[in-house]
Design an enzyme around this catalytic site. Structure first.
Site, short mmCIF file in Angstrom:
data_model
loop_
_atom_site.label_atom_id
_atom_site.label_comp_id
_atom_site.label_asym_id
_atom_site.label_seq_id
_atom_site.Cartn_x
_atom_site.Cartn_y
_atom_site.Cartn_z
N GLN B 246 29.49 39.87 24.21
CA GLN B 246 30.80 40.13 23.62
C GLN B 246 30.89 39.58 22.21
OE1 GLN B 246 32.94 39.08 27.75
NE2 GLN B 246 34.43 39.53 26.15
N ARG B 393 40.16 37.89 30.88
CA ARG B 393 41.36 38.32 30.18
C ARG B 393 42.42 37.25 30.17
NH1 ARG B 393 42.14 44.64 32.13
NH2 ARG B 393 42.61 45.19 30.03
N CYS B 394 42.06 36.05 29.69
CA CYS B 394 43.05 34.98 29.83
C CYS B 394 43.44 34.32 28.54
CB CYS B 394 42.53 33.92 30.79
SG CYS B 394 41.50 32.69 30.00
N GLU B 767 45.09 41.40 27.12
CA GLU B 767 45.21 40.40 28.19
C GLU B 767 46.62 40.27 28.76
OE1 GLU B 767 41.61 37.55 26.69
OE2 GLU B 767 43.50 37.52 25.64
#
Ligand SMILES: Cc1cc2nc3c(=O)[nH]c(=O)nc-3n(C[C@H](O)[C@H](O)[C@H](O)COP(=O)(O)OP(=O)(O)OC[C@H]3O[C@@H](n4cnc5c(N)ncnc54)[C@H](O)[C@@H]3O)c2cc1C
Lengths: 295, 832
Positions: B246, B393-394, B767
């Site tokens: 990523q 996704r935090c 997110e």
């Protein structure tokens, strides 16, 4: 899937398969592969020889014949789900077929493979028990019929011999006033049962329960019958109270273990709930009218 | 957190479109060329849908070898001996690598993104189950696996400690005994806010409430597991690694540091990536082993994880044990918030988040509310579990903070018997108070929380469900109704570089636009897509800013040899940071285009105007004398103005002045089965505000996916361990991902409150749904039982967990009570 190496045999007839099972050293049968392949992938199973029965066309059937619903070894879960035979008459079959695993698994996995796997969390064992089903096995000494009641021994262990192939499982075609149902509690699609109960009721002309069967999933070391509950039901007329008593008895007869699906107390309670629900549906399918009295 | 930034561009307000859901204004604001606000079909979908994607495992190279990792079955054990001879003796096994081999090349350890040091292959002691112990390199992946089974490792098994609280016990086994100054399993303490002021507020408050809650350990579980193909080229002295990354540039820098290969001789390529969710931000031993093996063997080496390896050994998410307290007036005005957290970081501190914030952006636990005093404290511990903590996704722990505050607000509402919607309204930061500095010192850019809540309440038909809920309670119905609200605020888009860095590298991002002579363009960006749709969204920004057709712009990303340096995609930072860089670079191109337009139109540059609507440049007061970007591009190469450089391109490295604060209100209605504890979704409303919207369809997709993950969090997922440190939730039979059947229909809506400091007024959105939805769902389930005194239910809310809460509250039902049978004929009916 990175299994250990194995030798792969593809018989096209039952005779050929049986003679391979007899002559080869430690053979493992492959049908739908939905239990075996995961075990190969985790290397929990490391067979040297695999006898793949998918090429035996004569085992691919699902039909009524001579008073039985016969399910051949290559009938997939999806075949049951899609069959025009499987309607309210075979209520528990109609209930269970779409509840086994997920569509991908159902397209490959077989009913017979599932019974052979003898996973106490498998759904088909309970159906077979509730319907007084039979397992037909072919071995070097010919064919043998094993009542479902005598088939399951321990988790993943049955009375089948290593050299035997199950060609069919079957259940008697339903009596005129018979109804059956299956209720399964699961956390998500594709999850095995937290608990499941199959119920079958046969009524006489006075609406008295002639035969009652309850098969339970995931709450004992094998799929198991709730015989005390069955005995309590037989000779009585269906009622909420009767089913409540039967549900309680079935819960007492079950022997669940606490695990990630919930603690044992919860599972016992669910046997109670699911048994009552399944009995209610079975009674309805046997011809009674079920009404909800409040809400 | 605020910083003054000179080069922060003004937000361009020209296309701040209507603030409601109507598709009309959105469809039109892109001027039909696929610019801002248009629902352009995703450019990347053709190759994905037709099976032509190119993932790491699709990459095949001549003479490529395969790597299989031998992992520890124990959670805590000393490695006494490794015997690889039986594996080495196998025909197609090329090598067996252990820590000893790596030590020779100085590759035995690697830095984590939190400055800890992790063994690549276990040197002395295993610290979590499935840790990497040895590697087998073979000519095919089956043999590699067969070989791995033949490696014999002699372990001395040690007592493990799995629970963070137990790990801090004085008697607990010391996990990190290789560190000189480490005497226990304590990693760090962290504090934020004003303790004394907060205590004072609590002492004087009319009402205080407290709730313990656990945010369970999750795994991002991307569909594609991690993997790499490393290819050392001895002719070029160059290492090329195709990997599931990523953050390819950051990984290049780290690779260079670990290996000693100069950075310009390292090329990281992140090809198509099948989902990241934060799982592919860290460096994993498998990547390093593949690279080391390729270097030693001078052949390409592929390593691809199996599913259970991914779940058991790579970056997990959450694992926070939290106690939260609120102090309020009797009218429900919140005056103070306190929180104490115990964080399980696993065996290494590898949480992958900005260095200055050991607890990430957990600071945002004041949420959407104007709270006078706040204080938070957190302790992190090592345990014998896989390392990680920040993923899925935090936004660096915003998820935990949002869950905490949104649950606490509901507990307060229950305590005071005020409607949960009303209590939120009484405490929202007012829309005219922005920019707003929170009690923990963070600077919210913009918001209109009440508007989003009002819209959600209307969409949800809130009053109707409240009445229905009451009716069911009165009738003692078998299915209870629960209604949950979450009015969350996120913080996304790290940098600014001054405050945010990953392993020392400031968190800016970049864009490079080159317009070709024939009028089309290539945009290269420093972020990388794992499914977010960058190839479409970023092209739309350029289309908007240059008046080009979106089909004429291709977006490249993920190759460090060609892309400008960037920090990668996670924490919803791509649009806030690289999206800003793209807009600024496009505007630079536009400025240069102006001078070419002046040359072509034979007018003074000051007289050239750009018309956003038509996308053309024209002479002021003479709209007929106009020129398109295509014509300008030709001019830039074929007739460039004297005294200027030929060509038409620009680069921007963007350091954001602030983060962005997307927000929203979610309302969830559930039915709870009193017989089984099963929960069904009746209604799911999600109103999001991510500022100006680039591609509403892509946003909708992001929201849908994120809500599914929020449901998974609330209802199903958990990485579980037994007391011996065995992962018991380490495969998809036990780590439960939802299917489409578990996901209800979503009613989505939005409001638009642009970010004042972002060049196109956009905020991150990827997110929001995962962050915002779990508390709404838990609030709904608790709400169904709240009349009987239930104040909290822990996630994942599987049927047994919910049933236990029902049972405790005396709400559990048995089925028989409500059924009767009718019998025919002679035998009469059941009633007689
Ligand atoms: C994700 C997933 C979810 C699942 N969920 C459920 C569920 O909810 N409920 C459920 O009941 N099951 C579930 N299953 C198991 C599934 O039903 C399998 O299909 C079934 O257990 C095995 O059938 P199969 O044809 O695939 O057999 P295989 O996997 O091919 O074989 C299973 C075993 O039976 C033996 N065997 C197979 N055929 C014969 C034969 N004719 N004679 C003798 N021995 C034989 C094999 O040697 C092997 O030991 C699930 C499986 C998966 C992968």
């Amino acid at each position: 899937m990175k299994s250990a190496p194995f030798e792969h045999h593809e018989p096209t007839t039952v005779d050929e398969a049986v003679s391979l099972l007899e002559s080869l050293d430690g053979p493992t049968i492959l049908s739908g592969g939905q239990s075996l392949v995961p075990m190969l992938r985790f290397r929990l199973a490391n067979p040297d020889v695999v006898v793949d029965i998918n090429g035996i066309d004569s085992l691919d059937y699902l039909h009524e014949e001579d008073g039985y619903l016969r399910i051949g070894a290559l009938a997939r879960h999806a075949d049951v789900e899609d069959s025009s035979l499987i309607d309210e008459t075979y209520g528990s079959f109609a209930d269970v077929a779409p509840l086994v695993a997920d569509p991908q698994v159902r397209n490959r996995g077989t009913v017979v493979g599932s019974v052979a796997q003898a996973d106490p969390k498998g759904d088909w064992g309970s159906i077979l028990l509730a319907h007084d089903g039979e397992v037909i096995a072919r071995g070097p000494d010919g064919e043998r019929t094993i009542p479902a009641d005598e088939f399951f021994l321990l988790p993943y262990d049955t009375t089948l011999d290593d050299t035997e192939l199950i060609t069919e499982v079957r259940v008697p075609t339903p009596a005129p006033r018979e109804g059956s149902a299956y209720h399964k509690l699961k956390r998500k699609t594709g999850d095995y049962a937290m608990a499941g109960v199959a119920a079958r009721l046969v009524l006489d002309d006075d609406d008295v329960i002639e035969t009652a069967r309850l098969g339970m999933t995931a709450v004992d070391i094998t799929n198991a019958r709730a015989t005390d509950a069955e005995a309590h039901l037989e000779g009585e007329r269906p009622s909420s109270e009767l089913f409540e008593e039967a549900g309680g008895l079935a819960a007492e007869e079950s022997n669940p273990e606490s695990d990630e699906h919930g603690d044992a107390g919860y599972k016992e309670r669910m046997v109670d709930v699911l048994a009552q629900r399944a009995l209610g549906d079975a009674a309805e399918r046997a011809g009674l009218v079920k009404r909800r009295v409040s809400q | 957190m605020s910083s003054d930034h000179e080069n922060a561009p003004e937000a361009d307000t020209e296309y701040q479109h209507a603030e409601d859901d109507g598709p009309q204004p959105e469809k039109h604001c892109g001027h039909g060329r696929g610019g801002m606000g248009e629902e352009v079909s995703r450019k990347e979908d053709k190759r994905f849908i037709t099976g032509r994607g190119n993932y790491v495992d699709d990459i095949k190279k001549p003479d490529m070898l395969h790597c299989e990792i031998v992992r520890s079955p124990h959670a805590h054990a000393r490695v006494k001996d490794i015997d690889g001879s039986r594996a080495e003796a196998m025909d197609d096994v090329v090598a067996v690598l252990t820590a000893e081999d790596l030590l020779e090349h100085d590759l035995a350890t690697m830095p984590t993104l939190m400055d800890d040091t992790q063994d690549v292959l276990v040197n002395e002691k295993v610290k979590f189950q499935s840790q990497e112990v040895a590697a087998v390199i073979a000519t095919d992946r089956y043999t590699a696996k067969d070989g791995a089974e033949k490696v014999e490792v002699d372990y001395e098994v040690l007592d493990p400690v799995v629970d963070a609280q137990d790990a801090l016990d004085a008697e607990a086994p010391l996990i990190r005994d290789e560190l000189d100054d480490q005497e226990d399993n304590h990693i760090f303490d962290w504090e934020t806010g004003d303790k004394d002021a907060t205590e004072a507020v609590f002492d004087a408050a009319d009402v205080t409430i407290e709730e313990d809650m656990n945010y369970q350990r999750l795994h991002p579980a991307p569909i594609e597991t991690c993997g790499a193909v490393a290819d050392w080229d001895p002719g070029m002295d160059k290492m090329t690694v195709h990997m599931t990354s990523q953050a390819p540039h950051a990984h290049r820098t780290l690779f260079s540091q670990v290996s000693g290969i100069p950075e310009h001789k390292v090329r990281i390529v992140s090809p198509d990536v099948g989902g990241g969710f934060g799982n592919k931000v860290p460096i994993y031993p498998g990547y390093v082993v593949a690279a080391a093996a390729s270097f030693v063997l001078e052949q390409p080496v592929k390593w691809v994880e199996e599913r259970s390896e991914n779940i058991q050994s790579t970056g997990f998410a959450r694992d926070y044990d939290m106690t939260g307290e609120l102090a309020a007036t009797e009218d429900g005005v919140i005056e103070g918030v306190k929180v104490d957290v115990l964080a399980n970081h696993g065996a290494y501190n590898a949480a992958a988040q900005p260095t200055k914030f050991p607890a990430g952006f957990f600071n945002i636990f004041t949420g959407s509310y104007d709270i006078e005093a706040a204080y938070g404290s957190l302790t992190a511990a090592f345990t014998n579990t896989a390392p990680g903590g920040v993923a899925y996704r935090c936004s660096f722990r915003v998820t935990e903070a949002v869950y905490l505050i949104e649950r606490l607000v509901n507990v307060l509402a229950d305590e005071l018997d005020v409607d949960p919607a009303e209590i939120r309204r009484r405490n929202f930061i007012p829309s005219d108070a922005f920019p707003y500095e929170s009690a923990t010192g963070w600077n919210y850019d913009s918001g209109d929380y009440e508007k989003a809540l009002d819209k959600a309440l209307e969409m949800a038909d809130y009053e109707h469900y409240r009445e229905e809920q009451q009716r069911r309670i009165e009738n003692d119905a078998d299915k209870l109704l629960g209604i949950g609200i979450s009015s969350f605020t996120e913080i996304v888009g790290a940098g600014p570089g001054e405050q945010c860095d990953i392993a020392g590298i400031e968190m800016f991002d970049s864009a490079d636009i080159r317009v070709n002579p024939t009028g089309n363009a290539v945009l290269r960006i420093g972020v990388q897509t794992q499914g977010q749709g960058h190839e479409t969204t970023f092209a739309q920004i350029v289309a908007e800013e240059l008046g080009m057709d979106v089909d004429n712009i291709s977006v490249e990303h993920g190759d460090t040899d060609t892309e400008p340096y960037g920090l990668g995609t996670y924490g919803s930072r791509s649009t806030p940071v690289a999206g800003a860089a793209t807009a600024v670079a496009a505007r630079k191109v536009r400025d240069k285009a102006k001078s070419i337009a002046a040359n072509e139109l034979e007018a003074a540059e000051e007289d050239i105007e750009w018309d956003r609507e038509s996308g053309e440049f024209h002479v002021a007061g003479a709209p007929d004398r106009s020129i398109t970007i295509t014509e300008i591009a030709a001019g830039a190469y074929m007739n460039h103005p004297g005294g200027e450089e030929p060509g038409l391109e620009a680069t921007n490295y963007y350091d954001p002045p602030e983060m962005t604060y997307p927000f929203g209100s979610y309302i969830v209605v559930v039915e709870v089965d009193r017989e089984t504890g099963e929960v069904d979704f009746e209604k799911f409303v999600a109103v999001d505000d991510c500022g100006n919207r680039i591609n509403p369809m892509i946003i909708e997709g992001q929201i849908h996916g994120g809500l599914a993950q929020g449901i998974a969090t609330a209802m199903l997922e958990e990485v579980t361990y037994d007391d011996n440190g065995n992962v018991t939730g380490g495969d998809f039979m036990n780590y439960l991902l939802p299917t489409a059947n578990e996901i209800p229909n979503f009613d989505t809506g939005h409001t638009v409150t642009p970010s004042p400091h972002h060049p196109i007024g956009a905020k991150g959105v990827g997110e929001s749904p995962t962050v915002g939805s779990p508390p709404a769902i838990v609030n709904a389930v608790v709400d169904a039982m709240n009349h009987a005194g239930v104040s909290h239910v822990e996630m994942p809310m599987t049927p047994d967990v919910v049933w236990a809460a029902l049972d405790d509250a005396g709400l559990a039902h048995k089925p028989a009570q409500n059924v009767e049978f009718e019998f025919d004929g002679a035998s009469g009916s059941a009633d007689d």
